[in-house]
Motif scaffolding. Sequence first.
Motif, PDB file in Angstrom:
ATOM      1  N   TRP A  23       0.840  -1.197   0.000  1.00  0.00           N
ATOM      2  CA  TRP A  23       0.000   0.000   0.000  1.00  0.00           C
ATOM      3  C   TRP A  23       0.878   1.251   0.000  1.00  0.00           C
ATOM      4  CZ3 TRP A  23      -0.612  -4.332   2.828  1.00  0.00           C
ATOM      5  CH2 TRP A  23      -1.853  -4.996   2.804  1.00  0.00           C
ATOM      6  N   LEU A  24       0.444   2.258  -0.745  1.00  0.00           N
ATOM      7  CA  LEU A  24       1.035   3.594  -0.674  1.00  0.00           C
ATOM      8  C   LEU A  24       0.298   4.339   0.421  1.00  0.00           C
ATOM      9  CD1 LEU A  24       2.972   5.727  -1.959  1.00  0.00           C
ATOM     10  CD2 LEU A  24       1.045   6.390  -3.423  1.00  0.00           C
ATOM     11  N   ARG A  25       1.006   4.629   1.529  1.00  0.00           N
ATOM     12  CA  ARG A  25       0.366   5.257   2.698  1.00  0.00           C
ATOM     13  C   ARG A  25       0.712   6.729   2.841  1.00  0.00           C
ATOM     14  NH1 ARG A  25       2.288   1.296   5.946  1.00  0.00           N
ATOM     15  NH2 ARG A  25       4.330   2.077   5.359  1.00  0.00           N
ATOM     16  N   GLY A  26       1.647   7.207   2.035  1.00  0.00           N
ATOM     17  CA  GLY A  26       2.042   8.606   2.084  1.00  0.00           C
ATOM     18  C   GLY A  26       2.823   8.961   0.837  1.00  0.00           C
ATOM     19  N   LEU A  27       2.758  10.223   0.432  1.00  0.00           N
ATOM     20  CA  LEU A  27       3.512  10.704  -0.724  1.00  0.00           C
ATOM     21  C   LEU A  27       4.022  12.092  -0.360  1.00  0.00           C
ATOM     22  CD1 LEU A  27       2.342  10.482  -4.442  1.00  0.00           C
ATOM     23  CD2 LEU A  27       3.735  12.352  -3.578  1.00  0.00           C
ATOM     24  N   ARG A  28       5.291  12.167   0.053  1.00  0.00           N
ATOM     25  CA  ARG A  28       5.832  13.421   0.566  1.00  0.00           C
ATOM     26  C   ARG A  28       6.562  14.190  -0.527  1.00  0.00           C
ATOM     27  NH1 ARG A  28       6.984  10.246   5.199  1.00  0.00           N
ATOM     28  NH2 ARG A  28       9.250  10.239   4.897  1.00  0.00           N
ATOM     29  N   SER A  29       6.219  15.454  -0.616  1.00  0.00           N
ATOM     30  CA  SER A  29       6.867  16.365  -1.548  1.00  0.00           C
ATOM     31  C   SER A  29       7.191  17.643  -0.805  1.00  0.00           C
ATOM     32  CB  SER A  29       5.941  16.662  -2.733  1.00  0.00           C
ATOM     33  OG  SER A  29       6.521  17.624  -3.594  1.00  0.00           O
ATOM     34  N   GLU A  30       8.470  18.013  -0.813  1.00  0.00           N
ATOM     35  CA  GLU A  30       8.949  19.201  -0.091  1.00  0.00           C
ATOM     36  C   GLU A  30       8.534  19.159   1.379  1.00  0.00           C
ATOM     37  OE1 GLU A  30       7.540  22.588  -2.258  1.00  0.00           O
ATOM     38  OE2 GLU A  30       8.912  22.241  -3.937  1.00  0.00           O
ATOM     39  N   GLY A  31       8.621  17.951   1.953  1.00  0.00           N
ATOM     40  CA  GLY A  31       8.354  17.774   3.379  1.00  0.00           C
ATOM     41  C   GLY A  31       6.896  17.670   3.759  1.00  0.00           C
ATOM     42  N   VAL A  32       5.994  17.722   2.785  1.00  0.00           N
ATOM     43  CA  VAL A  32       4.551  17.690   3.070  1.00  0.00           C
ATOM     44  C   VAL A  32       3.949  16.419   2.470  1.00  0.00           C
ATOM     45  CG1 VAL A  32       2.340  18.848   2.718  1.00  0.00           C
ATOM     46  CG2 VAL A  32       4.423  20.197   3.072  1.00  0.00           C
ATOM     47  N   ASP A  33       3.116  15.728   3.264  1.00  0.00           N
ATOM     48  CA  ASP A  33       2.434  14.548   2.762  1.00  0.00           C
ATOM     49  C   ASP A  33       1.247  14.996   1.908  1.00  0.00           C
ATOM     50  OD1 ASP A  33       1.336  12.104   2.211  1.00  0.00           O
ATOM     51  OD2 ASP A  33       0.792  11.613   4.289  1.00  0.00           O
ATOM     52  N   ARG A  34       1.318  14.695   0.617  1.00  0.00           N
ATOM     53  CA  ARG A  34       0.280  15.120  -0.312  1.00  0.00           C
ATOM     54  C   ARG A  34      -0.784  14.047  -0.554  1.00  0.00           C
ATOM     55  NH1 ARG A  34       1.535  18.944  -3.939  1.00  0.00           N
ATOM     56  NH2 ARG A  34      -0.722  18.836  -4.321  1.00  0.00           N
ATOM     57  N   LEU A  35      -0.635  12.866   0.045  1.00  0.00           N
ATOM     58  CA  LEU A  35      -1.621  11.816  -0.195  1.00  0.00           C
ATOM     59  C   LEU A  35      -3.025  12.221   0.255  1.00  0.00           C
ATOM     60  CD1 LEU A  35      -2.057   8.965  -1.330  1.00  0.00           C
ATOM     61  CD2 LEU A  35      -1.660   8.073   0.967  1.00  0.00           C
ATOM     62  N   PRO A  36      -3.202  12.891   1.418  1.00  0.00           N
ATOM     63  CA  PRO A  36      -4.557  13.326   1.787  1.00  0.00           C
ATOM     64  C   PRO A  36      -5.204  14.204   0.725  1.00  0.00           C
ATOM     65  CG  PRO A  36      -3.100  13.470   3.684  1.00  0.00           C
ATOM     66  CD  PRO A  36      -2.231  13.175   2.503  1.00  0.00           C
ATOM     67  N   ASP A  37      -4.427  15.061   0.072  1.00  0.00           N
ATOM     68  CA  ASP A  37      -4.974  15.896  -1.003  1.00  0.00           C
ATOM     69  C   ASP A  37      -5.470  15.027  -2.153  1.00  0.00           C
ATOM     70  OD1 ASP A  37      -4.188  18.105   0.479  1.00  0.00           O
ATOM     71  OD2 ASP A  37      -2.320  18.377  -0.638  1.00  0.00           O
ATOM     72  N   LEU A  38      -4.688  14.004  -2.476  1.00  0.00           N
ATOM     73  CA  LEU A  38      -5.069  13.120  -3.570  1.00  0.00           C
ATOM     74  C   LEU A  38      -6.349  12.367  -3.241  1.00  0.00           C
ATOM     75  CD1 LEU A  38      -4.471  11.788  -6.293  1.00  0.00           C
ATOM     76  CD2 LEU A  38      -2.927  10.216  -5.122  1.00  0.00           C
ATOM     77  N   LEU A  39      -6.443  11.862  -2.013  1.00  0.00           N
ATOM     78  CA  LEU A  39      -7.620  11.090  -1.621  1.00  0.00           C
ATOM     79  C   LEU A  39      -8.894  11.941  -1.598  1.00  0.00           C
ATOM     80  CD1 LEU A  39      -6.068   8.923   1.241  1.00  0.00           C
ATOM     81  CD2 LEU A  39      -6.773   8.138  -1.028  1.00  0.00           C
TER      82      LEU A  39
END
Length: 447
Positions: free
Chosen positions: A198-214
């Motif tokens: 499972w992909l549980r997080g996607l961090r870009s520039e120190g911020v987890d962007r997965l919640p935005d995607l979901l």
Amino acid sequence: MKLTILGGGGFRVPLVYHALLGDRGSGRITSVVLYDADPSRLSAVAAVLRQQAAAALDPPVVTATTDLDDALRGADFVFSAIRVGGLEGRTVDERVALDLGVLGQETVGAGGIAYGLRTLPVAVQIAQRIAAVAPDAWTINFTNPAGMVTEAMIPYLGDRVIGICDSPSGLGRRAAAALGVDPSTAFYDYAGLNHLGWLRGLRSEGVDRLPDLLQSADALTSFEEGRLFGADWLRSLGAIPNEYLHYYYFARETLAAVQGVRQTRGAFLLEQQAAFYAETGEHPEQALELWQKTRAEREATYMVESREVADAGERDERDMAAGGYEQVALSLMRAIAHNERASLILNVRNRGTLRHLDDDAVVEIPCTVDANGALPVTVSQLTDHQAGLVCAVKAVERSTIEAAGAGSRSAALRAFAWHPLVDSATVGRRLLDAYADHLPGLARFRA
């Protein structure tokens, strides 16, 4: 440097060679040795590679052999991409399971166990030969079931064998693109086993962007996994599963879809690739054109039944873009050979990364790679649901490894009966007996 490809007559070998042609860096691969037990397949693939190299500047020299030790001597890297029993074996893996009312996908469930039982003894023999003939080589294992095979080879090759798969990197790349994030700069908090993560997080520039995607239905439905699982289910999970988890989350629907098709995936590929090898043998001057045509059809029909269940439509061309396992392998080789630090999702020993599994369990997790090999990095721990499924399937993998090594019928029976997609010990016994009857390599498991 010398690269040896075991299973060198395999259909996907030209993908690897294409990636090598694009590598112009110092210390690149200059010699490629193809090893296969089938001379006609070797000849066909060698013809494709020659035509790929025709317009290239100083391409890697390709040779072919049916002698394993000759292929291994002097190798810096060994790619293991074998298919024991060929596609004929895969069709049996699928059909036996379907006839008994369970999924028979080649790496998931009953089919994956049967595939593992006949593949592991050969993989172990290969590992022993690598250790004897090319002890300093790094082995990159593509052979499925990838995690299980890698774990079986480790006792002989230690941490110099690393398993790879393109599914996690492809998922991460697609998820990042859906967010408008450069995939090469993101960190993917991904964990599990091969074809079970499972992909549980996607961090870009120190911020987890997965919640935005979901939260964005438009972004989620812009790529394969979002369409496959549906936005509501992904939000319920709080993660994006590897595409192979569709077989678990929608098992009944997928089983019905597979049972309703004219031919299984394995039967389709057997027919398709038999035609390719036959045509290439008759018209070697058209080898590359024939391979490209066959590959396009193969990729477009990948996991077609699961996409039909999800009403996901045809595969997006962006989901089939270059950057598959051959690019993962090239990045891994360069990182090791040139001490070029890289971050890759790989199949390696757990080493305490996931607390639900012991240190020697092979898991699929992000790693930092350099000249010393692959070292797992810290990721978030598995949820109860994820851990339960992972631990259950790891027990299946280890029973399969035990059965293959010792010829133990009881261990093989446990593997089938324990799998989450097999619903009873009675069915597990019937599966084992049917595979033993239909697959010569499994005859030793007869009652």
